[in-house]
Design a protein around this motif. Structure first.
Motif, PDB file in Angstrom:
ATOM      1  N   PHE A 176      41.942  36.233  42.839  1.00  0.00           N
ATOM      2  CA  PHE A 176      42.047  36.901  41.565  1.00  0.00           C
ATOM      3  C   PHE A 176      41.973  35.985  40.364  1.00  0.00           C
ATOM      4  N   SER A 177      41.203  36.332  39.361  1.00  0.00           N
ATOM      5  CA  SER A 177      41.042  35.552  38.257  1.00  0.00           C
ATOM      6  C   SER A 177      41.999  35.531  37.462  1.00  0.00           C
ATOM      7  N   MET A 178      42.533  33.940  37.215  1.00  0.00           N
ATOM      8  CA  MET A 178      43.655  33.714  36.336  1.00  0.00           C
ATOM      9  C   MET A 178      43.107  32.737  35.231  1.00  0.00           C
ATOM     10  N   LEU A 179      44.233  32.681  34.133  1.00  0.00           N
ATOM     11  CA  LEU A 179      43.879  31.668  33.162  1.00  0.00           C
ATOM     12  C   LEU A 179      43.710  30.216  33.843  1.00  0.00           C
ATOM     13  N   GLY A 180      42.544  29.561  33.636  1.00  0.00           N
ATOM     14  CA  GLY A 180      42.424  28.276  34.057  1.00  0.00           C
ATOM     15  C   GLY A 180      41.789  28.481  35.543  1.00  0.00           C
ATOM     16  N   GLY A 181      41.043  29.521  36.161  1.00  0.00           N
ATOM     17  CA  GLY A 181      40.618  29.545  37.274  1.00  0.00           C
ATOM     18  C   GLY A 181      40.993  30.776  38.063  1.00  0.00           C
ATOM     19  N   ARG A 182      40.804  30.716  39.528  1.00  0.00           N
ATOM     20  CA  ARG A 182      41.046  31.670  40.497  1.00  0.00           C
ATOM     21  C   ARG A 182      42.110  31.517  41.553  1.00  0.00           C
ATOM     22  N   SER A 198      42.825  46.157  49.920  1.00  0.00           N
ATOM     23  CA  SER A 198      41.189  45.936  50.092  1.00  0.00           C
ATOM     24  C   SER A 198      40.519  46.864  51.191  1.00  0.00           C
ATOM     25  N   VAL A 199      41.343  47.404  52.202  1.00  0.00           N
ATOM     26  CA  VAL A 199      40.831  48.367  53.148  1.00  0.00           C
ATOM     27  C   VAL A 199      40.608  49.624  52.584  1.00  0.00           C
ATOM     28  N   MET A 200      41.479  50.095  51.765  1.00  0.00           N
ATOM     29  CA  MET A 200      41.421  51.446  51.064  1.00  0.00           C
ATOM     30  C   MET A 200      40.448  51.294  49.794  1.00  0.00           C
ATOM     31  N   GLY A 201      40.068  50.141  49.502  1.00  0.00           N
ATOM     32  CA  GLY A 201      39.150  50.038  48.301  1.00  0.00           C
ATOM     33  C   GLY A 201      39.666  50.268  47.057  1.00  0.00           C
ATOM     34  N   ALA A 229      39.930  41.100  41.199  1.00  0.00           N
ATOM     35  CA  ALA A 229      39.779  40.758  42.576  1.00  0.00           C
ATOM     36  C   ALA A 229      38.602  40.542  42.842  1.00  0.00           C
ATOM     37  N   LYS A 230      38.304  39.340  43.511  1.00  0.00           N
ATOM     38  CA  LYS A 230      37.073  39.193  44.207  1.00  0.00           C
ATOM     39  C   LYS A 230      37.141  39.001  45.706  1.00  0.00           C
ATOM     40  N   VAL A 231      36.512  39.702  46.570  1.00  0.00           N
ATOM     41  CA  VAL A 231      36.809  39.680  47.775  1.00  0.00           C
ATOM     42  C   VAL A 231      35.294  39.331  48.712  1.00  0.00           C
ATOM     43  N   THR A 232      35.493  38.631  49.595  1.00  0.00           N
ATOM     44  CA  THR A 232      34.407  38.115  50.524  1.00  0.00           C
ATOM     45  C   THR A 232      34.707  38.285  51.905  1.00  0.00           C
ATOM     46  N   GLY A 233      33.934  38.620  52.963  1.00  0.00           N
ATOM     47  CA  GLY A 233      33.801  38.758  54.378  1.00  0.00           C
ATOM     48  C   GLY A 233      33.465  40.252  54.638  1.00  0.00           C
ATOM     49  N   SER A 268      30.217  51.111  46.926  1.00  0.00           N
ATOM     50  CA  SER A 268      30.444  51.172  45.372  1.00  0.00           C
ATOM     51  C   SER A 268      31.881  51.548  45.235  1.00  0.00           C
ATOM     52  N   ARG A 269      32.440  50.965  44.352  1.00  0.00           N
ATOM     53  CA  ARG A 269      33.967  50.947  43.919  1.00  0.00           C
ATOM     54  C   ARG A 269      34.530  52.311  43.925  1.00  0.00           C
ATOM     55  N   ASP A 270      33.876  53.206  43.342  1.00  0.00           N
ATOM     56  CA  ASP A 270      34.434  54.449  43.130  1.00  0.00           C
ATOM     57  C   ASP A 270      33.350  55.351  43.250  1.00  0.00           C
ATOM     58  N   GLY A 271      32.242  54.999  44.273  1.00  0.00           N
ATOM     59  CA  GLY A 271      31.309  56.107  44.724  1.00  0.00           C
ATOM     60  C   GLY A 271      31.772  57.104  45.504  1.00  0.00           C
ATOM     61  N   PRO A 272      31.024  57.893  45.732  1.00  0.00           N
ATOM     62  CA  PRO A 272      31.311  59.115  46.654  1.00  0.00           C
ATOM     63  C   PRO A 272      31.602  58.872  48.133  1.00  0.00           C
TER      64      PRO A 272
END
Length: 627
Positions: free
Chosen positions: A17-23, A56-59, A65-69, A88-92
């Motif tokens: 997650f992006s936070m003040l001062g980095g991730r 992350s499984v449910m999207g 948030a940044k997700v890899t894998g 796509s995040r909120d795609g069909p």
């Protein structure tokens, strides 16, 4: 195993997650699988990353948030594999999967259900989104599912609002909403954490039965090792975002390898503990109460009974016909003529389900609620104090001798006060010492609960749940009380933090000569803490006895059902759902005629050795024992 056979396969998952001062990296290199028709349990403490993985499984992760894998979902209907992270995040595509092929039960049903819509409306909305069915067909299918999850009158429940349902019933409604489209995968995020032990057992049985009926796979997220032992096929143990150990439930419980998993198992209170045996907390709290003023000589010739409660009654009126209609009230007895004594230096455990009257009793003792009748006498050898009638200087004096530790450390500590302000406030209210004296006492309290004195200028939000609860305990000790009323002090905590707090309370009791009234719905916790146990049901104490008697040889059917509902973290002691059904706590007819009747027909029967059970007047003790 090949990925084609896995319903859900997570490969090298990383979440930051992006936070003040980095991730901030919260999940690192996680690999796990869920097999079709099987249950995989994801086990870990709060903050370990369990819920973030499920999101992350449910999207449904937030934008920060940044997700890899990879998260591969293979639908058993068409055999097609989908990498959820590539959608796509909120795609069909993700919307078609979410709610239809994958569904989630959240931890707190009250905040997950809309208070403005009926239960049926919210469940049928899922069908409206994912199917072409008509309004009548949606109602039929919704009522059918409500019946399947255990509602006796589905058509009536359909038109009810969430606030009209109990906690267990709301969770059933959430399960019905999740399962209405017959998903292949159900994610259950702490589905029983907020529930009583008997309701928890009902929900676990319901989930297990529905899983078999619908041939559904489940990702069960929990920190309760007892729940895992009764539900899971495979177990994945996570700590600080990394997998520590994974395997079949048999391998995990019979041959744990990782030190963290062994530590978790040693931190769980269980009924086989030897006298004097301590819970092994993952991180011990050093206790040093040498400088606390509560450690003083007892009053000479002090009576054995510190607090005597007799015939407490509290009745509430429930308005039936709205704010502006006729004031027609139904009277409900929250506390129905209970009596008990607390001996000096002992811990009396008070157990029962939500709504049994435990917290109302504690509020009456602390003068937060005024009872309709009864008496409470506090006697520490310096003169008897009538707790319910004390006023002025006598009441202020009583406040220094009786204090309370609350269930929720977040809401019981002011977010606008530093730790120093919180701990010195009781001293200021009672006019004890100057600022230098108070600071000295505050430092001593911090030392007693094992917190660094450098934290004095911090605010509660910067502490963990366990640390906040320790601050709550320190505040209760500030005035040097003799009696502490602990209302569910560890129910909101992880098992490892729970062990810390329980050990701390035991150490303080021993070193300071404290007396406890310990309120809980967890019998294993009460077994570890209490000398005697009182069991409450519907405002009455149905059984009271020394700890070893009530837990090894219970007589009342309600006590037996409470014990039968506890999920043990032991594969050789599975939950006995048949016994639970036979002793259904909501069905008094299953109790037997000896234990049923009104206030006039029931009275405490003395079975000897301080063992009392609520039964019909003049009931034969041998008859009760053999029931």
């Amino acid at each position: 195993m090949k990925s084609e056979t896995d319903l859900l396969r997570i490969e090298n998952l990383g979440i930051s997650f992006s936070m003040l001062g980095g991730r901030l990296e919260v999940v690192r290199g996680v690999n796990l699988r869920v097999l079709p028709g099987k249950v995989t349990a994801l086990v870990g403490e709060s903050g370990s990353g369990k819920s973030v993985i499920s999101q992350s499984v449910m999207g449904i992760l937030p934008n920060t948030a940044k997700v890899t894998g990879k998260i591969l979902f293979t639908d058993p209907v068409d055999g097609r594999s989908t990498d959820i992270l590539r959608l796509s995040r909120d795609g069909p595509e993700i919307r078609a999967l979410r709610g239809s092929r994958m569904a989630k039960i959240f931890q707190e049903p009250m905040t997950s259900l809309s208070p403005l819509h009926t239960v049926g409306n919210q469940i049928s909305e899922v069908l409206a989104i994912h199917t072409e069915s008509t309004k009548d067909e949606r109602r039929f299918k919704t009522e059918e599912m409500l019946g399947l999850v255990g509602f006796a009158k589905p058509s009536r429940t359909y038109d009810m609002y969430p606030f009209e349902l109990s906690g267990g019933m709301r969770q059933r409604a959430m399960i019905a909403m999740a399962l209405i489209c017959r998903p292949a995968l159900l994610i259950a995020d702490e589905p029983t954490t907020a529930l009583d032990v008997t309701i928890q057992a009902q929900i676990l049985e319901l989930l297990r039965d529905l899983q078999h009926k619908l041939n559904m796979a489940m990702l069960l997220i929990t920190h309760d090792l007892g729940v895992v032992a009764n539900m899971a096929d495979e177990v994945v143990v996570i700590y600080h975002g990394e997998i520590m150990e994974a395997g079949t439930v048999g391998a995990i419980y019979r041959k744990p390898q990782h030190a963290y998993l062994k530590g978790l198992m040693a931190a769980v209170p269980h009924f086989d503990m030897k006298p004097g045996e301590r819970l092994k907390a993952l991180r011990e709290v050093p206790v040093n109460s040498e400088t606390l003023w509560a450690k003083k000589k007892p009053v000479e010739n002090a009576p054995e009974i510190l607090l005597s409660v007799r015939d407490l009654v509290k009745t509430y009126g429930i308005r039936k016909s709205g704010l502006f209609g006729k004031q027609d009230k139904t009277l409900v007895k929250a506390v129905d003529g209970i009596s008990f004594d607390i001996k000096r230096g002992e811990c009396l455990g008070l157990v029962g389900e939500s709504g049994s009257g435990k917290t109302t009793v504690s509020k009456i003792l602390m003068r937060a609620v005024t009872p309709d009748g009864g008496s409470v006498i506090f006697d520490d050898g310096r003169g008897k104090i009538d707790v319910l009638k004390a006023e002025g200087a006598e009441l202020m004096q009583l406040r220094t001798r009786m204090q309370m530790v609350f269930q929720d450390p977040v809401s019981s500590l002011s977010p606008r006060m530093t730790v120093q302000n919180i701990l010195s406030e009781p001293l200021e209210i009672h006019g004890l010492g100057d600022s230098a004296y108070r600071l000295k006492k505050v430092r001593a309290l911090m030392q007693a609960i094992g917190l660094d004195q450098r934290f004095l200028n911090r605010y509660p939000h910067s502490f963990s749940g366990g640390q906040r609860q320790r601050i709550g305990i320190a505040r209760a000790l500030a005035l040097g009380p003799q009696l502490l009323i602990c209302d569910e002090p560890v129910s909101a905590l992880d098992v490892s933090v729970q062990a810390q707090i329980l050990n701390l309370l035991k150490d303080l009791q021993k070193e300071l000569g404290l007396t406890y009234l310990f309120i809980s719905h967890n019998l294993a916790v009460v077994d570890y803490m209490a000398d005697r146990i009182a069991v409450m049901y519907a405002g009455r104490i149905v059984e009271i006895a020394p700890r070893e008697i009530i837990l090894r040889d219970p007589v009342h059917p309600y006590t037996r059902s409470l014990l039968a509902a506890i999920p043990f973290p032991d594969l050789d002691r599975p939950l006995d759902f048949d016994t639970l059904k036979a002793n259904d706590t909501s069905n008094k007819q299953a109790w037997g005629s000896q234990f049923t009747g009104g206030t006039e027909t029931l009275a405490p029967a003395d079975l000897g050795g301080g063992h009392l059970v609520l039964a019909r007047r003049n009931a034969d003790a041998r008859e009760l024992r053999s029931w």
